[in-house]
Write a protein that holds these residues in place. Structure first.
Motif, short mmCIF file in Angstrom:
data_model
loop_
_atom_site.label_atom_id
_atom_site.label_comp_id
_atom_site.label_asym_id
_atom_site.label_seq_id
_atom_site.Cartn_x
_atom_site.Cartn_y
_atom_site.Cartn_z
N LEU A 18 0.83 -1.21 0.00
CA LEU A 18 0.00 0.00 0.00
C LEU A 18 0.86 1.26 0.00
O LEU A 18 0.56 2.23 -0.69
CB LEU A 18 -0.94 0.00 1.21
N LEU A 19 1.95 1.24 0.75
CA LEU A 19 2.85 2.39 0.79
C LEU A 19 3.45 2.65 -0.59
O LEU A 19 3.50 3.80 -1.04
CB LEU A 19 3.95 2.14 1.83
N ILE A 20 3.85 1.60 -1.26
CA ILE A 20 4.43 1.76 -2.61
C ILE A 20 3.37 2.29 -3.58
O ILE A 20 3.64 3.18 -4.38
CB ILE A 20 5.02 0.41 -3.10
N ILE A 21 2.15 1.79 -3.49
CA ILE A 21 1.07 2.26 -4.37
C ILE A 21 0.82 3.75 -4.15
O ILE A 21 0.71 4.53 -5.09
CB ILE A 21 -0.20 1.43 -4.15
N PHE A 22 0.71 4.17 -2.89
CA PHE A 22 0.47 5.59 -2.60
C PHE A 22 1.64 6.47 -3.02
O PHE A 22 1.46 7.61 -3.43
CB PHE A 22 0.14 5.80 -1.12
N MET A 23 2.85 5.96 -2.91
CA MET A 23 4.01 6.73 -3.35
C MET A 23 4.01 6.92 -4.86
O MET A 23 4.47 7.94 -5.37
CB MET A 23 5.31 6.04 -2.90
N ILE A 24 3.50 5.96 -5.60
CA ILE A 24 3.43 6.07 -7.05
C ILE A 24 2.28 6.99 -7.48
O ILE A 24 2.41 7.79 -8.40
CB ILE A 24 3.27 4.67 -7.69
#
Length: 149
Positions: A18-24
């Motif tokens: 989820l963190l990676i998705i939000f960062m993208i």
């Protein structure tokens, strides 16, 4: 008997995804807000005011007029305007043209006056005009700023 334990590894994996998705996604969303400001409306001369609307106009030569009545004095001597406004309020009181019921049941008379002046008129002169209109018994007093060039 063994004590139960919670395995947090899958929870951490989901949080990292989820963190990676939000960062993208964060840089992709629009960062600028474009506001479309409407153009200034064109001056229309074909609009008639309500017959009971009182508009005191201050001309560039500092003469005063009430609606379409001219020759109501000047800014230095507004006595004719004050008397004319008092007469209008007395006529309205007699005719109860805008009679409505207030809280105590007595009729109320419309005493709203709009002051119309050019944008270049100094503030002190507008204050003098507001004082003169107040002396006639008008309340509330509103300001209209129009192009009176």
């Amino acid at each position: 008997m063994s004590t139960p334990q919670i395995n947090v590894t899958p929870l951490i994996d989901v949080l990292l995804v989820l963190l990676i998705i939000f960062m993208i996604i964060t840089p992709i969303r629009p960062s600028a807000f474009e506001a479309k400001i409407p153009a200034e409306p064109e001056a229309r001369t074909d609009i008639d005011n309500h017959p009971h609307t009182l508009i005191v106009s201050l001309a560039n030569d500092r003469s005063l007029s009430l609606n379409k009545e001219t020759e109501l004095g000047s800014l230095t001597d507004p006595q004719a305007l004050i008397v004319r406004l008092q007469n209008v309020f007395e006529e309205r009181t007699e005719q109860l043209a805008f009679a409505g019921s207030s809280e105590d049941g007595s009729p109320t008379i419309e005493r709203t006056v709009f002051i119309k002046a050019s944008r270049q008129t100094p503030y002190g002169e507008i204050v003098k005009l507001v004082d003169a209109v107040k002396m006639s018994g008008a309340s509330p007093i509103s300001l209209q700023i129009d192009h009176l060039d």
